[in-house]
Design a protein around this motif. Structure first.
Motif, PDB file in Angstrom:
ATOM      1  N   ALA A 207      30.336 111.966  29.058  1.00  0.00           N
ATOM      2  CA  ALA A 207      30.389 110.793  28.168  1.00  0.00           C
ATOM      3  C   ALA A 207      30.940 111.234  26.824  1.00  0.00           C
ATOM      4  O   ALA A 207      30.733 112.378  26.404  1.00  0.00           O
ATOM      5  CB  ALA A 207      28.980 110.228  28.003  1.00  0.00           C
ATOM      6  N   ALA A 208      31.635 110.318  26.165  1.00  0.00           N
ATOM      7  CA  ALA A 208      32.199 110.648  24.853  1.00  0.00           C
ATOM      8  C   ALA A 208      31.067 110.992  23.889  1.00  0.00           C
ATOM      9  O   ALA A 208      30.031 110.316  23.880  1.00  0.00           O
ATOM     10  CB  ALA A 208      33.004 109.461  24.338  1.00  0.00           C
ATOM     11  N   ASP A 209      31.258 112.050  23.105  1.00  0.00           N
ATOM     12  CA  ASP A 209      30.279 112.361  22.064  1.00  0.00           C
ATOM     13  C   ASP A 209      30.930 112.092  20.702  1.00  0.00           C
ATOM     14  O   ASP A 209      32.090 111.699  20.632  1.00  0.00           O
ATOM     15  CB  ASP A 209      29.775 113.810  22.183  1.00  0.00           C
ATOM     16  N   GLU A 210      30.144 112.340  19.651  1.00  0.00           N
ATOM     17  CA  GLU A 210      30.661 112.016  18.301  1.00  0.00           C
ATOM     18  C   GLU A 210      31.989 112.693  18.011  1.00  0.00           C
ATOM     19  O   GLU A 210      32.905 112.103  17.450  1.00  0.00           O
ATOM     20  CB  GLU A 210      29.633 112.420  17.240  1.00  0.00           C
ATOM     21  N   LYS A 211      32.089 113.957  18.426  1.00  0.00           N
ATOM     22  CA  LYS A 211      33.289 114.739  18.133  1.00  0.00           C
ATOM     23  C   LYS A 211      34.500 114.141  18.870  1.00  0.00           C
ATOM     24  O   LYS A 211      35.546 113.909  18.266  1.00  0.00           O
ATOM     25  CB  LYS A 211      33.042 116.192  18.572  1.00  0.00           C
ATOM     26  N   SER A 212      34.335 113.857  20.158  1.00  0.00           N
ATOM     27  CA  SER A 212      35.489 113.345  20.916  1.00  0.00           C
ATOM     28  C   SER A 212      35.860 111.931  20.457  1.00  0.00           C
ATOM     29  O   SER A 212      37.032 111.567  20.417  1.00  0.00           O
ATOM     30  CB  SER A 212      35.236 113.403  22.427  1.00  0.00           C
ATOM     31  N   ILE A 213      34.856 111.141  20.068  1.00  0.00           N
ATOM     32  CA  ILE A 213      35.140 109.794  19.562  1.00  0.00           C
ATOM     33  C   ILE A 213      35.959 109.891  18.266  1.00  0.00           C
ATOM     34  O   ILE A 213      36.956 109.188  18.088  1.00  0.00           O
ATOM     35  CB  ILE A 213      33.835 108.986  19.343  1.00  0.00           C
ATOM     36  N   ALA A 214      35.555 110.833  17.398  1.00  0.00           N
ATOM     37  CA  ALA A 214      36.283 111.010  16.130  1.00  0.00           C
ATOM     38  C   ALA A 214      37.725 111.439  16.410  1.00  0.00           C
ATOM     39  O   ALA A 214      38.665 110.962  15.755  1.00  0.00           O
ATOM     40  CB  ALA A 214      35.574 112.038  15.270  1.00  0.00           C
ATOM     41  N   GLU A 215      37.909 112.317  17.399  1.00  0.00           N
ATOM     42  CA  GLU A 215      39.270 112.785  17.735  1.00  0.00           C
ATOM     43  C   GLU A 215      40.141 111.644  18.244  1.00  0.00           C
ATOM     44  O   GLU A 215      41.291 111.482  17.852  1.00  0.00           O
ATOM     45  CB  GLU A 215      39.202 113.913  18.784  1.00  0.00           C
ATOM     46  N   VAL A 216      39.571 110.833  19.142  1.00  0.00           N
ATOM     47  CA  VAL A 216      40.338 109.707  19.695  1.00  0.00           C
ATOM     48  C   VAL A 216      40.694 108.717  18.579  1.00  0.00           C
ATOM     49  O   VAL A 216      41.819 108.224  18.504  1.00  0.00           O
ATOM     50  CB  VAL A 216      39.561 108.998  20.837  1.00  0.00           C
ATOM     51  N   LYS A 217      39.728 108.475  17.681  1.00  0.00           N
ATOM     52  CA  LYS A 217      39.975 107.532  16.574  1.00  0.00           C
ATOM     53  C   LYS A 217      41.126 108.024  15.708  1.00  0.00           C
ATOM     54  O   LYS A 217      41.971 107.242  15.279  1.00  0.00           O
ATOM     55  CB  LYS A 217      38.713 107.355  15.725  1.00  0.00           C
ATOM     56  N   GLU A 218      41.137 109.322  15.478  1.00  0.00           N
ATOM     57  CA  GLU A 218      42.203 109.909  14.660  1.00  0.00           C
ATOM     58  C   GLU A 218      43.557 109.718  15.350  1.00  0.00           C
ATOM     59  O   GLU A 218      44.556 109.341  14.732  1.00  0.00           O
ATOM     60  CB  GLU A 218      41.916 111.403  14.499  1.00  0.00           C
ATOM     61  N   PHE A 219      43.568 109.951  16.638  1.00  0.00           N
ATOM     62  CA  PHE A 219      44.785 109.791  17.448  1.00  0.00           C
ATOM     63  C   PHE A 219      45.269 108.337  17.399  1.00  0.00           C
ATOM     64  O   PHE A 219      46.440 108.054  17.188  1.00  0.00           O
ATOM     65  CB  PHE A 219      44.460 110.185  18.894  1.00  0.00           C
ATOM     66  N   LEU A 220      44.326 107.420  17.568  1.00  0.00           N
ATOM     67  CA  LEU A 220      44.686 105.991  17.558  1.00  0.00           C
ATOM     68  C   LEU A 220      45.234 105.583  16.196  1.00  0.00           C
ATOM     69  O   LEU A 220      46.204 104.817  16.100  1.00  0.00           O
ATOM     70  CB  LEU A 220      43.464 105.120  17.906  1.00  0.00           C
ATOM     71  N   ALA A 221      44.614 106.134  15.125  1.00  0.00           N
ATOM     72  CA  ALA A 221      45.079 105.802  13.773  1.00  0.00           C
ATOM     73  C   ALA A 221      46.506 106.302  13.580  1.00  0.00           C
ATOM     74  O   ALA A 221      47.352 105.592  13.010  1.00  0.00           O
ATOM     75  CB  ALA A 221      44.142 106.424  12.742  1.00  0.00           C
ATOM     76  N   GLU A 222      46.794 107.501  14.097  1.00  0.00           N
ATOM     77  CA  GLU A 222      48.141 108.048  13.971  1.00  0.00           C
ATOM     78  C   GLU A 222      49.148 107.174  14.735  1.00  0.00           C
ATOM     79  O   GLU A 222      50.241 106.880  14.239  1.00  0.00           O
ATOM     80  CB  GLU A 222      48.158 109.485  14.492  1.00  0.00           C
ATOM     81  N   MET A 223      48.741 106.731  15.920  1.00  0.00           N
ATOM     82  CA  MET A 223      49.621 105.855  16.713  1.00  0.00           C
ATOM     83  C   MET A 223      49.917 104.560  15.980  1.00  0.00           C
ATOM     84  O   MET A 223      51.037 104.092  15.921  1.00  0.00           O
ATOM     85  CB  MET A 223      48.947 105.503  18.040  1.00  0.00           C
ATOM     86  N   ARG A 224      48.859 103.993  15.393  1.00  0.00           N
ATOM     87  CA  ARG A 224      49.024 102.715  14.680  1.00  0.00           C
ATOM     88  C   ARG A 224      49.924 102.874  13.464  1.00  0.00           C
ATOM     89  O   ARG A 224      50.771 102.042  13.182  1.00  0.00           O
ATOM     90  CB  ARG A 224      47.653 102.153  14.269  1.00  0.00           C
ATOM     91  N   GLN A 225      49.716 103.996  12.770  1.00  0.00           N
ATOM     92  CA  GLN A 225      50.520 104.284  11.582  1.00  0.00           C
ATOM     93  C   GLN A 225      51.996 104.357  11.964  1.00  0.00           C
ATOM     94  O   GLN A 225      52.852 103.786  11.300  1.00  0.00           O
ATOM     95  CB  GLN A 225      50.109 105.638  11.022  1.00  0.00           C
ATOM     96  N   ARG A 226      52.250 105.031  13.060  1.00  0.00           N
ATOM     97  CA  ARG A 226      53.625 105.187  13.536  1.00  0.00           C
ATOM     98  C   ARG A 226      54.232 103.834  13.881  1.00  0.00           C
ATOM     99  O   ARG A 226      55.370 103.533  13.547  1.00  0.00           O
ATOM    100  CB  ARG A 226      53.638 106.011  14.818  1.00  0.00           C
ATOM    101  N   GLU A 227      53.409 103.038  14.623  1.00  0.00           N
ATOM    102  CA  GLU A 227      53.906 101.705  15.020  1.00  0.00           C
ATOM    103  C   GLU A 227      54.262 100.873  13.784  1.00  0.00           C
ATOM    104  O   GLU A 227      55.287 100.215  13.736  1.00  0.00           O
ATOM    105  CB  GLU A 227      52.860 100.970  15.859  1.00  0.00           C
ATOM    106  N   ALA A 228      53.383 100.955  12.765  1.00  0.00           N
ATOM    107  CA  ALA A 228      53.597 100.175  11.546  1.00  0.00           C
ATOM    108  C   ALA A 228      54.861 100.653  10.831  1.00  0.00           C
ATOM    109  O   ALA A 228      55.579  99.854  10.225  1.00  0.00           O
ATOM    110  CB  ALA A 228      52.391 100.307  10.615  1.00  0.00           C
ATOM    111  N   ALA A 229      55.138 101.957  10.927  1.00  0.00           N
ATOM    112  CA  ALA A 229      56.296 102.519  10.246  1.00  0.00           C
ATOM    113  C   ALA A 229      57.605 102.122  10.946  1.00  0.00           C
ATOM    114  O   ALA A 229      58.683 102.219  10.368  1.00  0.00           O
ATOM    115  CB  ALA A 229      56.178 104.033  10.171  1.00  0.00           C
ATOM    116  N   GLY A 230      57.472 101.717  12.195  1.00  0.00           N
ATOM    117  CA  GLY A 230      58.663 101.284  12.955  1.00  0.00           C
ATOM    118  C   GLY A 230      59.436 102.464  13.524  1.00  0.00           C
ATOM    119  O   GLY A 230      59.092 103.611  13.258  1.00  0.00           O
ATOM    120  N   PRO A 231      60.511 102.187  14.294  1.00  0.00           N
ATOM    121  CA  PRO A 231      61.224 103.257  15.005  1.00  0.00           C
ATOM    122  C   PRO A 231      62.019 104.166  14.059  1.00  0.00           C
ATOM    123  O   PRO A 231      62.369 103.756  12.965  1.00  0.00           O
ATOM    124  CB  PRO A 231      62.177 102.519  15.944  1.00  0.00           C
TER     125      PRO A 231
END
Ligand code: GSN
Length: 231
Positions: A207-231
């Motif tokens: 099961a996801a623990d605090e550490k893995s949840i934080a890592e995934v959140k960071e990854f998702l934030a980076e993805m969103r940032q990229r999407e917002a920045a456009g191609p």
């Protein structure tokens, strides 16, 4: 080159976990290439390996399959986990889709509801005991057989066991009013391939623990940032 399927995903359950379950049930050994950084995902994309630029991706039988449901369908069909005829298949698909939908709700819980996670957890658990589990308790009661459909193991049984175990992580006594599901859990867990998958050291992800949840959140934030920045 090894003939083993190769799974490309993060080192966590997510959308890949039911794929790991089906392969384990089919006694298929597999390799995993974990995506750890954005650069790992970029590499797969640049190599043209991700049809829709998304994971999970599974290299199997000379194909690079994406889309979780397509991957699951292929493995289930190849290893005879889809019933004996098209009517059984329809029922198995219907049960499977319901269970997978519930699994996705649980998967999203730590990520989609900032500040409202406890409330959403309550909503999910109410759906589990009010909507999903009664369906399968009744199915087992009505036909009195060991498996959900056609008295043989299908992918619906595998997904149901997986989601029972996941919901028990949210609420340990979730099965208290579902005696037939309790017996189902014990029965399906004791199938040798599944028993092995449930033991420590198997490819089953914790099961996801605090550490893995934080890592995934960071990854998702980076993805969103990229999407917002456009191609
Ligand atoms: O089921 C599927 O495989 C697809 N319908 C969805 C796959 C998906 O959203 N994958 C995510 C990572 S896994 N997360 O839950 C993904 O690769 N997102 C990157 C993107 O650009 O969409």
């Amino acid at each position: 080159m090894s003939g083993k399927p190769k799974l490309h995903y993060f080192n966590g359950r997510g959308r890949m976990e039911p794929i790991r379950w089906l392969l384990a049930v089919a006694e298929v050994e597999f390799e995993e290439q974990f995506i750890v950084t954005m650069a790992d995902l970029d590499k797969l994309r640049e190599d043209g390996f991700l049809l829709f630029q998304q994971v999970p991706m599974v290299e199997i039988d000379g194909m690079k399959l994406v889309q979780t449901r397509a991957i699951l369908n292929y493995i289930a069909e190849k290893y005879n986990l889809c019933g004996k005829d098209i009517k059984q298949r329809a029922i198995i698909t219907m049960y499977s889709e319901g269970i997978l939908e519930l699994g996705e709700m649980i998967m999203d819980l730590p990520y989609r509801y900032p500040g409202a996670e406890e409330k959403q957890k309550k909503v999910i658990l109410e759906k589990v005991t009010g909507r999903y589990f009664p369906v399968f308790e009744k199915v087992l009661k009505d036909h009195g057989e060991d498996f959900l459909v056609g008295n043989q193991l299908s992918r619906a049984d595998v997904y149901l066991l997986e989601v029972i175990l996941t919901t028990e992580e949210l609420k340990a006594d979730i099965l208290s009013n579902f005696p037939l599901l309790k017996a189902f859990k014990a029965r399906i867990s004791s199938i040798p391939t599944i028993k092995k998958f449930l033991q420590p050291g198997s490819p089953r992800k914790p099961a996801a623990d605090e550490k893995s949840i934080a890592e995934v959140k960071e990854f998702l934030a980076e993805m969103r940032q990229r999407e917002a920045a456009g191609p």
